[in-house]
Design a protein around this motif. Structure first.
Motif, PDB file in Angstrom:
ATOM      1  N   LYS A  88      17.944 -18.123  43.686  1.00 41.62           N
ATOM      2  CA  LYS A  88      18.432 -17.376  44.869  1.00 41.62           C
ATOM      3  C   LYS A  88      19.791 -16.725  44.581  1.00 41.62           C
ATOM      4  O   LYS A  88      20.010 -15.559  44.891  1.00 41.62           O
ATOM      5  N   SER A  89      20.692 -17.503  43.996  1.00 40.24           N
ATOM      6  CA  SER A  89      22.029 -16.949  43.710  1.00 40.24           C
ATOM      7  C   SER A  89      21.941 -15.825  42.695  1.00 40.24           C
ATOM      8  O   SER A  89      22.666 -14.833  42.813  1.00 40.24           O
ATOM      9  N   ALA A  90      21.052 -15.986  41.708  1.00 45.53           N
ATOM     10  CA  ALA A  90      20.937 -14.949  40.680  1.00 45.53           C
ATOM     11  C   ALA A  90      20.454 -13.639  41.288  1.00 45.53           C
ATOM     12  O   ALA A  90      21.026 -12.572  41.021  1.00 45.53           O
ATOM     13  N   VAL A  91      19.422 -13.745  42.131  1.00 46.83           N
ATOM     14  CA  VAL A  91      18.890 -12.536  42.777  1.00 46.83           C
ATOM     15  C   VAL A  91      19.976 -11.922  43.660  1.00 46.83           C
ATOM     16  O   VAL A  91      20.175 -10.700  43.669  1.00 46.83           O
ATOM     17  N   TYR A  92      20.686 -12.775  44.369  1.00 46.55           N
ATOM     18  CA  TYR A  92      21.741 -12.309  45.261  1.00 46.55           C
ATOM     19  C   TYR A  92      22.827 -11.565  44.483  1.00 46.55           C
ATOM     20  O   TYR A  92      23.278 -10.491  44.880  1.00 46.55           O
TER      21      TYR A  92
ATOM     22  N   GLU B 145      30.788 -11.740  30.110  1.00 45.02           N
ATOM     23  CA  GLU B 145      30.620 -12.033  28.676  1.00 45.02           C
ATOM     24  C   GLU B 145      29.392 -12.891  28.373  1.00 45.02           C
ATOM     25  O   GLU B 145      29.103 -13.140  27.206  1.00 45.02           O
ATOM     26  N   ILE B 146      28.704 -13.371  29.419  1.00 42.62           N
ATOM     27  CA  ILE B 146      27.587 -14.272  29.120  1.00 42.62           C
ATOM     28  C   ILE B 146      26.402 -13.498  28.543  1.00 42.62           C
ATOM     29  O   ILE B 146      26.180 -12.335  28.872  1.00 42.62           O
ATOM     30  N   SER B 147      25.667 -14.194  27.674  1.00 40.67           N
ATOM     31  CA  SER B 147      24.544 -13.537  27.005  1.00 40.67           C
ATOM     32  C   SER B 147      23.335 -13.488  27.952  1.00 40.67           C
ATOM     33  O   SER B 147      23.326 -14.152  28.994  1.00 40.67           O
ATOM     34  N   GLU B 148      22.334 -12.740  27.521  1.00 37.30           N
ATOM     35  CA  GLU B 148      21.129 -12.613  28.347  1.00 37.30           C
ATOM     36  C   GLU B 148      20.433 -13.975  28.469  1.00 37.30           C
ATOM     37  O   GLU B 148      19.907 -14.323  29.525  1.00 37.30           O
ATOM     38  N   GLU B 149      20.485 -14.721  27.381  1.00 35.54           N
ATOM     39  CA  GLU B 149      19.866 -16.048  27.363  1.00 35.54           C
ATOM     40  C   GLU B 149      20.520 -16.961  28.409  1.00 35.54           C
ATOM     41  O   GLU B 149      19.844 -17.665  29.153  1.00 35.54           O
ATOM     42  N   GLU B 150      21.875 -16.900  28.431  1.00 35.53           N
ATOM     43  CA  GLU B 150      22.615 -17.730  29.394  1.00 35.53           C
ATOM     44  C   GLU B 150      22.329 -17.282  30.830  1.00 35.53           C
ATOM     45  O   GLU B 150      22.203 -18.101  31.728  1.00 35.53           O
ATOM     46  N   TRP B 151      22.240 -15.953  30.992  1.00 34.83           N
ATOM     47  CA  TRP B 151      21.931 -15.438  32.329  1.00 34.83           C
ATOM     48  C   TRP B 151      20.546 -15.895  32.781  1.00 34.83           C
ATOM     49  O   TRP B 151      20.348 -16.292  33.913  1.00 34.83           O
ATOM     50  N   ASN B 152      19.577 -15.877  31.848  1.00 34.60           N
ATOM     51  CA  ASN B 152      18.226 -16.316  32.189  1.00 34.60           C
ATOM     52  C   ASN B 152      18.202 -17.798  32.553  1.00 34.60           C
ATOM     53  O   ASN B 152      17.465 -18.217  33.442  1.00 34.60           O
ATOM     54  N   LEU B 153      19.035 -18.567  31.853  1.00 36.33           N
ATOM     55  CA  LEU B 153      19.146 -20.004  32.136  1.00 36.33           C
ATOM     56  C   LEU B 153      19.671 -20.210  33.565  1.00 36.33           C
ATOM     57  O   LEU B 153      19.151 -21.027  34.325  1.00 36.33           O
ATOM     58  N   TYR B 154      20.706 -19.430  33.875  1.00 33.57           N
ATOM     59  CA  TYR B 154      21.304 -19.505  35.214  1.00 33.57           C
ATOM     60  C   TYR B 154      20.264 -19.102  36.263  1.00 33.57           C
ATOM     61  O   TYR B 154      20.114 -19.751  37.299  1.00 33.57           O
ATOM     62  N   LYS B 155      19.537 -18.043  35.956  1.00 28.82           N
ATOM     63  CA  LYS B 155      18.543 -17.501  36.875  1.00 28.82           C
ATOM     64  C   LYS B 155      17.418 -18.511  37.139  1.00 28.82           C
ATOM     65  O   LYS B 155      16.926 -18.632  38.247  1.00 28.82           O
ATOM     66  N   GLU B 156      17.057 -19.228  36.075  1.00 26.95           N
ATOM     67  CA  GLU B 156      15.983 -20.207  36.191  1.00 26.95           C
ATOM     68  C   GLU B 156      16.406 -21.379  37.078  1.00 26.95           C
ATOM     69  O   GLU B 156      15.643 -21.884  37.891  1.00 26.95           O
ATOM     70  N   LYS B 157      17.668 -21.778  36.895  1.00 27.74           N
ATOM     71  CA  LYS B 157      18.180 -22.944  37.633  1.00 27.74           C
ATOM     72  C   LYS B 157      18.558 -22.597  39.068  1.00 27.74           C
ATOM     73  O   LYS B 157      18.368 -23.403  39.968  1.00 27.74           O
ATOM     74  N   TYR B 158      19.126 -21.426  39.251  1.00 32.32           N
ATOM     75  CA  TYR B 158      19.582 -21.028  40.593  1.00 32.32           C
ATOM     76  C   TYR B 158      19.014 -19.641  40.931  1.00 32.32           C
ATOM     77  O   TYR B 158      19.744 -18.646  40.905  1.00 32.32           O
TER      78      TYR B 158
END
Lengths: 99, 136
Positions: A88-92, A73-86
């Motif tokens: 390696k985990s995001a790519v994984y 349910e997370i938005s693209e903005e939230e996903w990008n935030l997660y991706k920016e902070k973590y």
């Protein structure tokens, strides 16, 4: 080694079947037509990587704790935030889920 | 043990909310084997767990600070003074407002110390991995 490959293949096959059943079940329940094989392939990918499934579970729990909602349910903005902070985990996660 | 086994154990510990155990296993995994992509992901997952804890502690700190700030307003002080006077004359003992405030201050200090500790753990996780990667 052979035993491990057989185990991984069996787990992958089971995951594929589970994903296929989930997809068909959801389709018959909701009447919606899902993109062909997404759940089945996702299930196979997750099942064939046993350690990775744990990681995906932990990551989705973390996302739920962080954003207060389900990872789906997370938005693209939230996903990008997660991706920016973590990163390696995001790519994984993207690789594991075949996004 | 292969590194994937350590990582698996780290994940199991995180699922149980056992942060200390996860950190211990993570350090063990990079001490025994070279850090890899999978250990980096594991470290990030531990960091996420730490960040969630920091977030919860920070929320509680904000709550306590708001409560303490509300008590500093003139109206709140007057109300508190009035309650003390009335409870002293009616019940014969002073209103325990200061005890409550001291408790809140102690909780605030405790939470701040915990946040500092968690930041230090995070820094140590990164340093351990960087140090181990530098050795190779």
């Amino acid at each position: 080694m052979k035993k491990r490959v057989a185990k991984t293949a069996a787990a992958g096959g089971l995951g594929f079947l589970a994903g296929l059943l989930l997809e068909r079940g959801l389709e018959s329940l909701t009447g919606m037509d899902f993109v062909d094989g997404v759940f089945a392939v996702g299930g196979a990918v997750l099942a064939s990587l046993q350690v990775n499934r744990d990681m995906v579970e932990v990551a989705s729990k973390n996302i739920r704790d962080m954003f207060g909602k389900d990872p789906l349910e997370i938005s693209e903005e939230e996903w990008n935030l997660y991706k920016e902070k973590y990163p390696k985990s995001a790519v994984y996660l993207e690789k594991a889920l075949g996004v | 043990m292969p590194q994937s086994s350590y990582v698996h154990e780290v994940m199991q510990a995180l699922k149980r909310d056992g942060l200390d155990e996860a950190i211990k296993l993570y350090h063990l995994s990079i001490r025994r084997r070279q850090p890899s992509n999978i250990t980096e992901v594991a470290r990030e997952l531990i960091e996420q767990h730490i960040d969630v804890r920091i977030g919860k502690l920070q929320n509680r700190i904000n709550e306590i600070e708001a409560q303490l700030a509300a008590r500093k307003t003139l109206r709140a002080r007057l109300q508190c003074g009035w309650r003390r006077i009335t409870s002293f004359f009616i019940r014969g003992k002073p209103f325990p407002e200061t005890d409550d405030e001291n408790e809140l201050q102690a909780e605030l200090a405790e939470h701040k110390a915990m946040i500092e500790g968690l930041w230090r753990i995070k820094a140590r996780l990164r340093a351990a991995e960087a140090g181990r990667a530098g050795v190779s």
